[in-house]
Design a protein around this motif. Structure first.
Motif, PDB file in Angstrom:
ATOM      1  N   MET A   1      -0.133  17.375 -51.747  1.00 50.66           N
ATOM      2  CA  MET A   1      -0.979  16.975 -50.510  1.00 50.66           C
ATOM      3  C   MET A   1      -0.269  16.515 -49.527  1.00 50.66           C
ATOM      4  SD  MET A   1      -3.878  13.654 -50.393  1.00 50.66           S
ATOM      5  CE  MET A   1      -2.802  12.507 -50.711  1.00 50.66           C
ATOM      6  N   VAL A   2       0.746  16.051 -49.328  1.00 52.75           N
ATOM      7  CA  VAL A   2       1.600  15.638 -48.346  1.00 52.75           C
ATOM      8  C   VAL A   2       2.051  16.919 -47.877  1.00 52.75           C
ATOM      9  CG1 VAL A   2       4.051  14.754 -47.636  1.00 52.75           C
ATOM     10  CG2 VAL A   2       2.789  13.435 -49.312  1.00 52.75           C
ATOM     11  N   GLY A   3       2.295  18.004 -48.682  1.00 48.99           N
ATOM     12  CA  GLY A   3       2.887  19.304 -47.994  1.00 48.99           C
ATOM     13  C   GLY A   3       1.823  19.867 -47.217  1.00 48.99           C
ATOM     14  N   ALA A   4       0.275  19.870 -47.540  1.00 51.20           N
ATOM     15  CA  ALA A   4      -0.598  20.211 -46.873  1.00 51.20           C
ATOM     16  C   ALA A   4      -0.725  19.653 -45.492  1.00 51.20           C
ATOM     17  CB  ALA A   4      -1.809  20.160 -47.537  1.00 51.20           C
ATOM     18  N   TYR A   5      -0.483  18.439 -45.694  1.00 52.25           N
ATOM     19  CA  TYR A   5      -0.891  17.718 -44.391  1.00 52.25           C
ATOM     20  C   TYR A   5       0.501  17.847 -43.501  1.00 52.25           C
ATOM     21  CZ  TYR A   5      -4.966  15.108 -45.323  1.00 52.25           C
ATOM     22  OH  TYR A   5      -6.386  14.813 -45.732  1.00 52.25           O
ATOM     23  N   LEU A   6       1.559  18.168 -44.043  1.00 49.51           N
ATOM     24  CA  LEU A   6       2.650  18.358 -42.943  1.00 49.51           C
ATOM     25  C   LEU A   6       2.390  19.589 -42.261  1.00 49.51           C
ATOM     26  CD1 LEU A   6       5.852  17.583 -45.246  1.00 49.51           C
ATOM     27  CD2 LEU A   6       5.012  16.410 -42.829  1.00 49.51           C
ATOM     28  N   LEU A   7       1.712  20.590 -43.024  1.00 46.07           N
ATOM     29  CA  LEU A   7       1.350  21.955 -42.291  1.00 46.07           C
ATOM     30  C   LEU A   7       0.508  21.795 -41.181  1.00 46.07           C
ATOM     31  CD1 LEU A   7       1.477  25.004 -42.219  1.00 46.07           C
ATOM     32  CD2 LEU A   7      -0.378  25.035 -43.481  1.00 46.07           C
ATOM     33  N   LEU A   8      -0.670  20.611 -41.432  1.00 42.10           N
ATOM     34  CA  LEU A   8      -1.592  20.177 -40.329  1.00 42.10           C
ATOM     35  C   LEU A   8      -0.804  19.710 -39.233  1.00 42.10           C
ATOM     36  CD1 LEU A   8      -4.572  19.786 -39.990  1.00 42.10           C
ATOM     37  CD2 LEU A   8      -4.267  17.453 -40.735  1.00 42.10           C
ATOM     38  N   THR A   9       0.124  18.948 -39.475  1.00 43.20           N
ATOM     39  CA  THR A   9       0.998  18.291 -38.246  1.00 43.20           C
ATOM     40  C   THR A   9       1.674  19.276 -37.454  1.00 43.20           C
ATOM     41  OG1 THR A   9       1.028  16.286 -39.521  1.00 43.20           O
ATOM     42  CG2 THR A   9       2.708  16.634 -37.616  1.00 43.20           C
ATOM     43  N   THR A  10       2.574  20.112 -38.222  1.00 42.09           N
ATOM     44  CA  THR A  10       3.281  21.413 -37.583  1.00 42.09           C
ATOM     45  C   THR A  10       2.267  22.259 -36.667  1.00 42.09           C
ATOM     46  OG1 THR A  10       3.279  22.788 -39.469  1.00 42.09           O
ATOM     47  CG2 THR A  10       5.187  21.215 -39.086  1.00 42.09           C
ATOM     48  N   ALA A  11       1.026  22.487 -37.290  1.00 46.74           N
ATOM     49  CA  ALA A  11       0.226  23.314 -36.842  1.00 46.74           C
ATOM     50  C   ALA A  11      -0.600  22.788 -35.566  1.00 46.74           C
ATOM     51  CB  ALA A  11      -0.957  23.504 -37.715  1.00 46.74           C
ATOM     52  N   SER A  12      -0.569  21.341 -35.401  1.00 47.13           N
ATOM     53  CA  SER A  12      -1.072  20.868 -34.232  1.00 47.13           C
ATOM     54  C   SER A  12       0.060  20.632 -33.166  1.00 47.13           C
ATOM     55  CB  SER A  12      -1.346  19.370 -34.586  1.00 47.13           C
ATOM     56  OG  SER A  12      -2.158  19.305 -35.476  1.00 47.13           O
ATOM     57  N   ALA A  13       1.243  20.985 -33.651  1.00 41.42           N
ATOM     58  CA  ALA A  13       2.524  21.018 -32.839  1.00 41.42           C
ATOM     59  C   ALA A  13       2.374  22.319 -31.844  1.00 41.42           C
ATOM     60  CB  ALA A  13       3.757  20.810 -33.202  1.00 41.42           C
ATOM     61  N   GLY A  14       2.170  22.067 -30.673  1.00 41.64           N
ATOM     62  CA  GLY A  14       1.863  23.197 -29.637  1.00 41.64           C
ATOM     63  C   GLY A  14       3.243  24.106 -29.398  1.00 41.64           C
TER      64      GLY A  14
END
Lengths: 291, 261
Positions: free
Chosen positions: A40-53
């Motif tokens: 789950m942490v891996g998936a949320y890390l992607l969410l964070t990097t996806a939000s980083a413009g």
């Protein structure tokens, strides 16, 4: 046909997750019950990097999230599990349970309990592809099957021919002798945690890209555990077979009986397996008394 | 002195005494033997030199171990292996689910690729039996073949000091002779120093230049093997060439009271 495809996709998801349970168990006899949470942490890390413009391309976001996941896995060993060496296996397993609960709480605090869609943030389209007549599959699911096959091929090759893969197997058989032969046990264990978290995170990210992300993703990680155990906790090949057994029973139940059964049946199979053949289909029998 | 063990004391689980007060010297280029009964602390001494891991729950609680002038007690086994000390353990000496070749392959040696190839060639040269079994799983080997592989994989670490825990245990005499002879040849070729633990006093006295006799975690006797061969107490206790019922019985009792292995 559609039912076969569904089994294949779900089986791939479970396989990609359950190999993480197997790798850590094989090398250190520790059952990592925080594996679902690390996924789950891996998936949320992607969410964070996806939000980083500033990252620009979706590939860069995925790449960075993968590197971070690998780091998280290694850090879990270095900062936490390393202190458990020399303690009983039970103490180590309890530590992973505590870690899992901690991660679950932290994820909601950091990323909120809301449902997120990293795929839209990354502008990744997920069209349905008609593979056969009346049998459709989303693009991400198709990629997931490919990634699973590639991951297992790489893992088998690494464990068979890679020098560090051989050292991981040797450490699993006799850690003391491996150390006496010059192998740094901490490096081997850290590597196992890194690879395990990495493959779990790949699964988590693909699930999140395919169907969105919230904290219930942990349930999928939890259901991959019966898959690993049915196959035999120290066997990679067993993890694939176990995953297909669990996913087939789940899909068929949803299709033909009651969808509500789908969360219970993997664990019913788990209990049945524990009674009949506790070391799993392909596991090593003698290993069991060390659990 | 290559290896100098001074007043070594080892505690298991923070309370059980493994060895009490051991001092031994191993000069460079020599073969030194440790003899004594079960539970005398022979294996514990070798394990202390080669390093404990967390699972052993053991540590050197007193005294020192000097290797080439450096203190090495209570370091990790892989660090000690990298300094040039390799152990042939008594039990579980090979990885059963790896092939013979893989058993040599996994060694994290302190030398470069060229030296590895050279060592591997020397090992297969000295033990041609292993060369024929390269692709066989180590778990399927016979006792003698396992011992050869264990010696081979220890030598793969490129040691200057080789520790051998029981060369002859469980092997037929003719096989022991063969392995010993091959070991001596590879030792001459690589100029190894050897510290040998042996239950068979006859073999120890034949192979070594100097020997220590352990009893209940202490050194009770030491000397050159020529001296010891003629020592009457050694003959009584370990060679069985003289001595009556009474003495033997007392020894059996002493052994029973010895510390846990």
């Amino acid at each position: 046909m559609q039912i076969v495809l569904n089994i294949l996709v779900l089986g791939s998801i479970y396989s990609l997750i359950s190999c993480g349970y197997v790798i850590i168990y094989k090398v250190s006899r520790v059952l990592n019950l925080a594996h679902g949470e690390l996924m789950m942490v891996g998936a949320y890390l992607l969410l964070t990097t996806a939000s980083a413009g500033w990252l620009g391309s979706p590939l860069a976001a995925i790449g960075l999230a993968l590197v971070l996941s690998l780091t998280v896995g290694i850090l879990v060993y270095v900062l936490l599990m390393r202190r458990m060496t020399g303690e009983s296996v039970l103490a180590a397993v309890l530590t992973t349970i505590a870690l899992g609960i901690l991660i679950r709480g932290a994820v909601v605090l950091l990323w909120s309990a809301q449902h997120h869609y990293p795929a839209t943030k990354l502008h990744i389209a997920n069209p349905s592809i008609e593979l056969f007549q009346n049998a459709k599959l989303s693009l991400i699911s198709l990629i997931l099957i490919g990634v699973t096959v590639a991951t297992y091929a790489a893992l088998f090759a690494f464990m068979r021919f890679g020098r560090w893969g051989l050292r991981m197997r040797a450490t699993g058989q006799n850690a003391l002798l491996a150390a006496q032969r010059g192998v740094n046990l901490h490096a081997v264990y850290a590597l196992a945690w890194g690879i395990s978290t990495f493959t779990g995170a790949v699964a988590g990210m693909l699930i999140a890209l395919d169907s969105g992300l919230d904290s219930t993703i942990v349930m999928i990680g939890l259901k991959a555990f019966p898959a690993a155990l049915v196959g035999g906790l120290d066997s990679l090949a067993g993890a694939i077979i176990g995953s297909i057994i669990i996913s087939a029973s789940e899909v068929i139940l949803i299709q033909h009986f009651n969808p509500l059964l789908s969360d219970a049946v993997p664990f019913l199979i788990l209990i049945a397996m524990l009674v009949i053949r506790p070391w799993g289909l392909f596991g090593t029998r003698e290993e069991l008394d060390r659990v | 002195m290559m290896l100098k063990v001074q007043n070594l004391e080892v505690l298991y689980q923070r309370s059980i005494l493994g060895v009490a007060d051991i001092s031994i010297d191993v000069p460079k280029g020599h073969i030194v033997a440790i003899i004594g009964a079960n539970g005398a602390g022979k294996s514990t001494t070798l394990r202390a030199i080669s390093g404990f891991i967390g699972l052993d729950d053991a540590r050197v609680s007193n005294g020192s171990i000097l290797f080439d002038g450096r203190r090495i007690e209570n370091r990790f086994p892989h660090q000690i292996a990298h300094l040039g000390i390799a152990l042939v353990p008594e039990r579980d000496k090979v990885f059963p689910n790896l092939t013979v070749q893989e058993n040599l392959e996994i060694v994290a040696s302190r030398t470069g690729h060229a030296e590895r190839r050279h060592l591997e060639a020397s090992i297969y040269d000295s033990f041609p039996r292993l060369a024929a079994l390269k692709a066989k799983l180590a778990g399927l080997l016979s006792g003698g073949e396992r011992q050869m592989l264990a010696i081979g994989s220890a030598i793969m670490c490129s040691p200057t000091l080789l520790l051998i825990d029981e060369l002859s245990l469980g092997l037929a005499p003719v096989i022991v002779d063969d392995i010993a002879e091959r070991l001596m040849r590879i030792r001459d070729e690589l100029r190894l120093t050897i510290l040998l633990v042996e239950q068979s006093t006859a073999i120890a006295l034949r192979m070594a230049d100097y020997a220590y006799v352990f009893e209940n975690g202490r050194v009770v006797l030491s000397g050159s093997t020529d001296e010891l061969r003629n020592d009457s107490s050694i003959q009584d206790a370990y060679l069985g060439t003289s001595g009556g019922e009474q003495r033997n019985y007392r020894h059996v009792r002493n052994r029973a009271q010895g510390p846990a292995k």
